[in-house]
Enzyme design. Structure first.
Site, mmCIF file in Angstrom:
data_model
loop_
_atom_site.group_PDB
_atom_site.id
_atom_site.type_symbol
_atom_site.label_atom_id
_atom_site.label_comp_id
_atom_site.label_asym_id
_atom_site.label_seq_id
_atom_site.Cartn_x
_atom_site.Cartn_y
_atom_site.Cartn_z
ATOM 1 N N LYS A 182 0.872 -1.179 0.000
ATOM 2 C CA LYS A 182 0.000 0.000 0.000
ATOM 3 C C LYS A 182 0.906 1.224 0.000
ATOM 4 C CE LYS A 182 -1.516 2.938 2.554
ATOM 5 N NZ LYS A 182 -1.401 4.096 1.639
ATOM 6 N N GLU A 257 9.935 1.028 10.572
ATOM 7 C CA GLU A 257 10.953 2.076 10.399
ATOM 8 C C GLU A 257 10.236 3.394 10.627
ATOM 9 O OE1 GLU A 257 13.995 1.519 10.011
ATOM 10 O OE2 GLU A 257 14.081 -0.515 9.198
ATOM 11 N N CYS A 291 13.960 10.595 7.119
ATOM 12 C CA CYS A 291 13.942 10.286 8.549
ATOM 13 C C CYS A 291 15.350 10.210 9.127
ATOM 14 C CB CYS A 291 13.155 9.017 8.814
ATOM 15 S SG CYS A 291 13.627 7.694 7.739
ATOM 16 N N GLU A 391 10.375 16.226 14.575
ATOM 17 C CA GLU A 391 10.946 16.169 13.221
ATOM 18 C C GLU A 391 10.430 17.344 12.410
ATOM 19 O OE1 GLU A 391 11.638 12.113 10.833
ATOM 20 O OE2 GLU A 391 9.769 12.157 11.907
HETATM 21 P P1 ADP Z 1 3.680 10.657 6.911
HETATM 22 O O1 ADP Z 1 3.383 11.565 8.047
HETATM 23 O O2 ADP Z 1 5.080 10.632 6.470
HETATM 24 O O3 ADP Z 1 2.698 10.763 5.775
HETATM 25 P P2 ADP Z 1 2.325 8.322 7.834
HETATM 26 O O4 ADP Z 1 2.771 7.423 8.925
HETATM 27 O O5 ADP Z 1 1.070 9.087 8.034
HETATM 28 O O6 ADP Z 1 3.570 9.227 7.529
HETATM 29 O O7 ADP Z 1 2.168 7.516 6.478
HETATM 30 C C1 ADP Z 1 3.026 6.482 6.056
HETATM 31 C C2 ADP Z 1 2.195 5.415 5.368
HETATM 32 O O8 ADP Z 1 1.259 4.901 6.300
HETATM 33 C C3 ADP Z 1 1.364 5.921 4.176
HETATM 34 O O9 ADP Z 1 1.300 4.905 3.189
HETATM 35 C C4 ADP Z 1 0.009 6.133 4.805
HETATM 36 O O10 ADP Z 1 -1.027 6.052 3.860
HETATM 37 C C5 ADP Z 1 -0.048 4.953 5.760
HETATM 38 N N1 ADP Z 1 -1.021 5.087 6.855
HETATM 39 C C6 ADP Z 1 -1.386 6.193 7.529
HETATM 40 N N2 ADP Z 1 -2.313 5.902 8.469
HETATM 41 C C7 ADP Z 1 -2.539 4.564 8.389
HETATM 42 C C8 ADP Z 1 -3.390 3.634 9.083
HETATM 43 N N3 ADP Z 1 -4.212 4.028 10.056
HETATM 44 N N4 ADP Z 1 -3.340 2.341 8.717
HETATM 45 C C9 ADP Z 1 -2.520 1.923 7.744
HETATM 46 N N5 ADP Z 1 -1.697 2.734 7.050
HETATM 47 C C10 ADP Z 1 -1.703 4.032 7.366
#
Ligand code: ADP
Length: 488
Positions: A182, A257, A291, A391
Site C-alpha cells: 500500500k 521504520e 527520517c 521532526e
Molecule cells: P507521513 O506523516 O510521512 O505521511 P504516515 O505514517 O502518516 O507518515 O504515512 C506512512 C504510510 O502509512 C502511508 O502509506 C500512509 O497512507 C499509511 N497510513 C497512515 N495511516 C494509516 C493507518 N491508520 N493504517 C494503515 N496505514 C496508514
C-alpha cells in the site's frame, strides 16, 4: 496500466492485483497532485476492503507456488526486474519527480538505490542457509531451516516512493514471501510503474500486488486478516504504534521504520569543510524530508564560526525550484501541512531567541503554486525549541554550540528517537568512543549519507523495530524451523 481520460492531461492509473490492472469496485478515485504546480497529474483507485481482500487472496494463493520455487528461479526473476528498473530509470525518475517533487537528479539516484535492493537480494536468495546442530544423542539429527513467513503487507511513505518499497519487497520476494504493497496516497505512481516492470520481468500473478486508496480502510483489512503473516511499515511513529497494536490480535510479525531526530556532532578537531559538506548533504537532500536527515547540529565552540560560515555559504548556493529544472537543488515540500510545520518550527525558534543566518520563509516560485521553503540556517538554538524535539521534515538546519563533548553526547541521546546520528572528527579515538555511546541504529562518522543496500538500516527506541538491508534485512521475512529427526 493506465488509461488517459480524454480531453485531460490527467491519467487514470489502476491497482495491480493478481496480475490484473483493476479499478476500485466503487469506481471512486483519488487525485495525485504535483506538489510543485498543484496540478492533478493522475488518479488512482480509491480502494477499500473488497480490493484489499482480493489482494490478500491472490498473495495467499501465489505463496503456495512462489515459496516452493528454487531460490535460483526466484533470483533470476528478481534480476530481470532489476535490469528493467535500471532500463526505465529516466522514466521512473520523471514519474517520481512529478508526484513527489524532488529534483530529477535525486530521483534518478533513488531509482538506482531502489533497484540495488532488488539485485542485492536476488543474490542473497541463494544464501539463505540453514544449520545442522550436533545432537546430544547419537540416535538423533537436528536440522534448522529458514522458511518464508508467508504473505507480507508493506505500507510505505511518500518521501522515497521507490526505495521504501524495494527495501521491503526485495528481501520478502527473495525469501519466498508474497506481498501486498500500500503506497502512500501522495506517491502511488512510482509504485504502480515498478509493478508494471515486475510483471514484464515475469514475476507471477499474485506475488506482488499494489492497492491504492484510503490508508485506514486498507490497513485495517490487512491487520485483521490472519492470512497476512507480517506487516512491514515505514512512516510516522504514531501510525507505527497503531500498526503494532492492530497486529496484536493475529500475532503478526512486524518491522517498523519510524521517525527520527538525527543529531550531528562536530568536534573542534573535525575537517570543517568536510563536516559542512556532509551535513549539507544529510540535511538538504529531498528538501530535508528524510527520517535520517540532520535535525540537531551540535558544534563545538572552537570550530563553530568556521563551520557556520562554510555551511551558510553552501546553503545560499542551493537553488529552489521545480524538480524538473536541472538547476534546482531544493524542490517543493510535499503539502501545505508540511510547509506550515516548517514555518511553525522556524517561528518558534526565532521567538525563543534563535537567529536566522539565511532563509527562514516560504519561497514563491513564479508560475508554481506549490509549497517551497527557503533553505534555512538557524543559530543560537537551544533545547527549549520545538525544532529540537519534533521532526521538522524540511530544509532547516539548526545549530547548537557546545563546549564539552560528553555534554553533546548526553544532549544527542536525550530523545525518544534513535535512528541515525553523525559525528565529525579527525581523531580516531573520539570517533570510536562517540559512535559507541550514541544510542542510534546508524552512526555516520565523517559520512552524511551512510545508507546502502548491503548495510543494516533501522532504529532504536521509538524509531522502530527490526532492520532493513543487508543480510539482516532478509531475516525479517523468514521463520526458523527446527526439525528433530529420530533415527531407528
Ligand atoms: P507521513 O506523516 O510521512 O505521511 P504516515 O505514517 O502518516 O507518515 O504515512 C506512512 C504510510 O502509512 C502511508 O502509506 C500512509 O497512507 C499509511 N497510513 C497512515 N495511516 C494509516 C493507518 N491508520 N493504517 C494503515 N496505514 C496508514
Amino acid at each position: 496500466m493506465t488509461t488517459t481520460t480524454s480531453g485531460s492531461t490527467s491519467e487514470r492509473w489502476l491497482n495491480y492485483v493478481n496480475g490484473q490492472w483493476i479499478e476500485a469496485d466503487s469506481g471512486k478515485t483519488i487525485s495525485v497532485v504535483n506538489p510543485s504546480t498543484l496540478a492533478e497529474i493522475a488518479t488512482v483507485p480509491d480502494s477499500g476492503e473488497a480490493e484489499t481482500k482480493a489482494a490478500i487472496e491472490a498473495a495467499h494463493t501465489a505463496f503456495q507456488s512462489w515459496s516452493t520455487l528454487s531460490a535460483y528461479e526466484r533470483s533470476d526473476m528478481l534480476m530481470r526486474w532489476y535490469h528493467l528498473l535500471m532500463r526505465h530509470q529516466e522514466d521512473l525518475a520523471r514519474t517520481m519527480t512529478a508526484e513527489q517533487g524532488k529534483p530529477l537528479s535525486e530521483a534518478r539516484g533513488e531509482i538506482a538505490y531502489a533497484a540495488s535492493f532488488i539485485s542485492w537480494y536476488a543474490e542473497e536468495a541463494k544464501r539463505l542457509y540453514g544449520d545442522i546442530i550436533p545432537a546430544t544423542s547419537s540416535a538423533k539429527r537436528m536440522f534448522v531451516l529458514r522458511q518464508p513467513v508467508g504473505v507480507v503487507a508493506a505500507i510505505t511513505p511518500w518521501n522515497f516512493p521507490a526505495a521504501m518499497i524495494t527495501r521491503k519487497v526485495g528481501p520478502a520476494l527473495a525469501a519466498g514471501c508474497t506481498c501486498i504493497v500500500k503506497p502512500a496516497e501522495q506517491t502511488p505512481l512510482t509504485a504502480l510503474y515498478m509493478a508494471k516492470l515486475a510483471e514484464e520481468a515475469g514475476i507471477p500473478a499474485g506475488v506482488l500486488n499494489i492497492v491504492t486508496g484510503e490508508a485506514s480502510v486498507i490497513g485495517d483489512t490487512l491487520f485483521a486478516d490472519s492470512r497476512v503473516a507480517k506487516v512491514t511499515f515505514t512512516g510516522s511513529t504514531e501510525v507505527g504504534k497503531h500498526i503494532m497494536r492492530a497486529s496484536a490480535d493475529t500475532m503478526k510479525k512486524i518491522s517498523l521504520e519510524l521517525g527520527g531526530h538525527a543529531p550531528v556532532i562536530v568536534l573542534d578537531d573535525a575537517d570543517a569543510e568536510l563536516a559542512a559538506e556532509q551535513t549539507l548533504l544529510s540535511k538538504f537532500r529531498n528538501a530535508g524530508q528524510t527520517c535520517v536527515c540532520a535535525n540537531r547540529i551540535y558544534v563545538q565552540k572552537g570550530i563553530r564560526p568556521a563551520f557556520e560560515k562554510l555551511l551558510a555559504d553552501k546553503i545560499r548556493a542551493l537553488k529552489v525550484g521545480d524538480g524538473m529544472d536541472p538547476d534546482s537543488a531544493i524542490g517543493p515540500v510535499i503539502d501545505e501541512d508540511g510547509l506550515n510545520k516548517i514555518q511553525r518550527h522556524v517561528s518558534d525558534a526565532v521567538e525563543r531567541g534563535a537567529a536566522v543566518i539565511t532563509g527562514g520563509s516560504r519561497r514563491e516560485v513564479p508560475k508554481h503554486a506549490g509549497y517551497f521553503f527557503e533553505p534555512t540556517l538557524l543559530t543560537g538554538v537551544d533545547s527549549s525549541m520545538l525544532i529540537m524535539k519534533e521532526e521538522t521534515f524540511g530544509p532547516v538546519a539548526p545549530i547548537v554550540e557546545f563546549t564539552d563533548p560528553d555534554d553533546a553526547v548526553r544532549q544527542a541521546n536525550d530523545s525518544p528517537y534513535g535512528l541515525a546520528s553523525y559525528v565529525f572528527t579527525s581523531n580516531i579515538n573520539h570517533a570510536i568512543r562517540l559512535a559507541e555511546r550514541l544510542q542510534y541504529g546508524i552512526v555516520g562518522v565523517n559520512d552524511g549519507l551512510p545508507s546502502s543496500a548491503q548495510a543494516p538500516f533501522g532504529g532504536m527506541k521509538e524509531s522502530g523495530l527490526g532492520r532493513e538491508g543487508g543480510k539482516y534485512g532478509i531475516e525479517e521475512y523468514v521463520e526458523i524451523k527446527y526439525i528433530s529427526l529420530g533415527l531407528y
